[in-house]
Scaffold this motif. Sequence first.
Motif, PDB file in Angstrom:
ATOM      1  N   GLN A   1       0.910  -1.247  -0.145  1.00 33.81           N
ATOM      2  CA  GLN A   1      -0.038  -0.053  -0.069  1.00 33.81           C
ATOM      3  C   GLN A   1       0.939   1.279   0.140  1.00 33.81           C
ATOM      4  O   GLN A   1       2.107   1.388   0.660  1.00 33.81           O
ATOM      5  N   SER A   2       0.439   2.271  -0.503  1.00 26.53           N
ATOM      6  CA  SER A   2       1.086   3.450  -0.578  1.00 26.53           C
ATOM      7  C   SER A   2       0.815   4.462   0.524  1.00 26.53           C
ATOM      8  O   SER A   2      -0.579   4.826   0.572  1.00 26.53           O
ATOM      9  N   TYR A   3       1.700   4.816   1.247  1.00 30.02           N
ATOM     10  CA  TYR A   3       1.277   5.842   2.483  1.00 30.02           C
ATOM     11  C   TYR A   3       2.682   6.714   2.479  1.00 30.02           C
ATOM     12  O   TYR A   3       3.735   6.388   1.908  1.00 30.02           O
ATOM     13  N   LYS A   4       2.413   7.748   3.241  1.00 31.55           N
ATOM     14  CA  LYS A   4       3.292   8.923   3.509  1.00 31.55           C
ATOM     15  C   LYS A   4       3.345   9.399   4.853  1.00 31.55           C
ATOM     16  O   LYS A   4       2.223   9.441   5.542  1.00 31.55           O
ATOM     17  N   GLU A   5       4.533   9.907   5.448  1.00 34.75           N
ATOM     18  CA  GLU A   5       4.234  10.519   6.793  1.00 34.75           C
ATOM     19  C   GLU A   5       4.193  12.022   6.519  1.00 34.75           C
ATOM     20  O   GLU A   5       4.697  12.493   5.638  1.00 34.75           O
ATOM     21  N   LYS A   6       3.455  12.669   7.324  1.00 31.74           N
ATOM     22  CA  LYS A   6       3.402  14.089   7.448  1.00 31.74           C
ATOM     23  C   LYS A   6       3.932  14.927   8.508  1.00 31.74           C
ATOM     24  O   LYS A   6       4.807  14.455   9.041  1.00 31.74           O
ATOM     25  N   GLN A   7       3.133  15.735   9.039  1.00 32.97           N
ATOM     26  CA  GLN A   7       3.402  16.650  10.203  1.00 32.97           C
ATOM     27  C   GLN A   7       3.700  15.566  11.268  1.00 32.97           C
ATOM     28  O   GLN A   7       3.070  14.377  11.529  1.00 32.97           O
ATOM     29  N   THR A   8       4.466  16.198  12.286  1.00 33.87           N
ATOM     30  CA  THR A   8       4.960  15.487  13.422  1.00 33.87           C
ATOM     31  C   THR A   8       3.601  15.785  14.641  1.00 33.87           C
ATOM     32  O   THR A   8       3.426  17.193  14.468  1.00 33.87           O
ATOM     33  N   VAL A   9       3.073  15.056  15.198  1.00 34.02           N
ATOM     34  CA  VAL A   9       2.171  15.136  16.307  1.00 34.02           C
ATOM     35  C   VAL A   9       2.751  14.955  17.576  1.00 34.02           C
ATOM     36  O   VAL A   9       3.147  13.720  17.674  1.00 34.02           O
ATOM     37  N   GLN A  10       2.864  15.590  18.545  1.00 31.84           N
ATOM     38  CA  GLN A  10       3.426  15.256  20.011  1.00 31.84           C
ATOM     39  C   GLN A  10       2.206  15.157  20.829  1.00 31.84           C
ATOM     40  O   GLN A  10       1.244  16.020  20.638  1.00 31.84           O
ATOM     41  N   MET A  11       2.075  14.227  21.664  1.00 32.26           N
ATOM     42  CA  MET A  11       1.040  13.958  22.726  1.00 32.26           C
ATOM     43  C   MET A  11       1.779  14.081  23.849  1.00 32.26           C
ATOM     44  O   MET A  11       2.525  13.395  24.326  1.00 32.26           O
ATOM     45  N   ILE A  12       1.145  14.847  25.131  1.00 34.94           N
ATOM     46  CA  ILE A  12       1.740  14.909  26.094  1.00 34.94           C
ATOM     47  C   ILE A  12       0.381  14.763  27.108  1.00 34.94           C
ATOM     48  O   ILE A  12      -0.555  15.387  27.054  1.00 34.94           O
ATOM     49  N   GLU A  13       0.626  13.892  27.942  1.00 39.01           N
ATOM     50  CA  GLU A  13      -0.393  13.594  28.979  1.00 39.01           C
ATOM     51  C   GLU A  13       0.036  13.746  30.357  1.00 39.01           C
ATOM     52  O   GLU A  13       1.095  13.525  30.763  1.00 39.01           O
ATOM     53  N   HIS A  14      -0.767  14.722  30.765  1.00 38.41           N
ATOM     54  CA  HIS A  14      -0.766  15.640  32.149  1.00 38.41           C
ATOM     55  C   HIS A  14      -1.588  14.979  33.146  1.00 38.41           C
ATOM     56  O   HIS A  14      -2.539  14.521  32.839  1.00 38.41           O
ATOM     57  N   THR A  15      -1.110  14.757  34.167  1.00 40.50           N
ATOM     58  CA  THR A  15      -2.035  14.442  35.550  1.00 40.50           C
ATOM     59  C   THR A  15      -2.242  15.680  36.256  1.00 40.50           C
ATOM     60  O   THR A  15      -1.255  16.004  36.855  1.00 40.50           O
ATOM     61  N   ILE A  16      -3.500  16.045  36.365  1.00 45.29           N
ATOM     62  CA  ILE A  16      -4.041  17.196  37.212  1.00 45.29           C
ATOM     63  C   ILE A  16      -4.458  16.655  38.348  1.00 45.29           C
ATOM     64  O   ILE A  16      -5.285  15.777  38.276  1.00 45.29           O
ATOM     65  N   ILE A  17      -3.730  17.043  39.496  1.00 48.94           N
ATOM     66  CA  ILE A  17      -4.223  16.605  41.148  1.00 48.94           C
ATOM     67  C   ILE A  17      -4.822  18.013  41.570  1.00 48.94           C
ATOM     68  O   ILE A  17      -3.801  18.959  41.687  1.00 48.94           O
ATOM     69  N   ILE A  18      -6.057  17.706  41.948  1.00 52.28           N
ATOM     70  CA  ILE A  18      -6.523  19.014  42.898  1.00 52.28           C
ATOM     71  C   ILE A  18      -5.920  19.173  44.486  1.00 52.28           C
ATOM     72  O   ILE A  18      -6.407  18.250  44.977  1.00 52.28           O
ATOM     73  N   PRO A  19      -5.207  20.102  44.601  1.00 53.21           N
ATOM     74  CA  PRO A  19      -4.346  19.743  45.913  1.00 53.21           C
ATOM     75  C   PRO A  19      -5.689  20.640  47.023  1.00 53.21           C
ATOM     76  O   PRO A  19      -6.678  21.154  46.442  1.00 53.21           O
ATOM     77  N   LYS A  20      -5.344  20.457  48.076  1.00 58.46           N
ATOM     78  CA  LYS A  20      -6.081  21.031  49.175  1.00 58.46           C
ATOM     79  C   LYS A  20      -6.493  22.545  48.948  1.00 58.46           C
ATOM     80  O   LYS A  20      -5.208  23.183  48.940  1.00 58.46           O
TER      81      LYS A  20
END
Length: 145
Positions: A20-39
């Motif tokens: 199959q024909s395919y190509k790579e395009k833009q870079t996509v970065q994913m960052i998962e943050h953990t939000i912790i609600i402090p007192k």
Amino acid sequence: MKNLILSLPFLWISLSASGQSYKEKQTVQMIEHTIIIPKGGSLEEALRLTKEWTENVLRKNDNFENIQLLLSDRKRDTISLMVLYKYKLNTARNTDEINQELIKRHWPKEGAFQNFIQQLHRYINPKQNKRSVFKELVIEKPLKN
């Protein structure tokens, strides 16, 4: 979402093996943050700080084509915030360098940015961030059944 992300390398192998024909395009970065609600804190405050950072730095950085925020279930004290950064195809300048200029522009007073980041880090500990980088996959020919 994790199943889709985990299956992409297998799709890639399958596509290349099947001719199959395919190509790579833009870079996509994913960052998962953990939000912790402090007192004494609140989800609203965490999201206000996140919005301030996103609108005044990330979305003004010319290297990004798009910034997308995804939020998990908000009924707990710990919440996942996923940030997807889609880079433009051709970037001439360093992303961090542009971010530093935008930070100085939005928080010009001495100590203002340090104060902001200290508030943000009450909710998001950067040591807990999970980062992944992908290339957008474009399939040029339809897959045969």
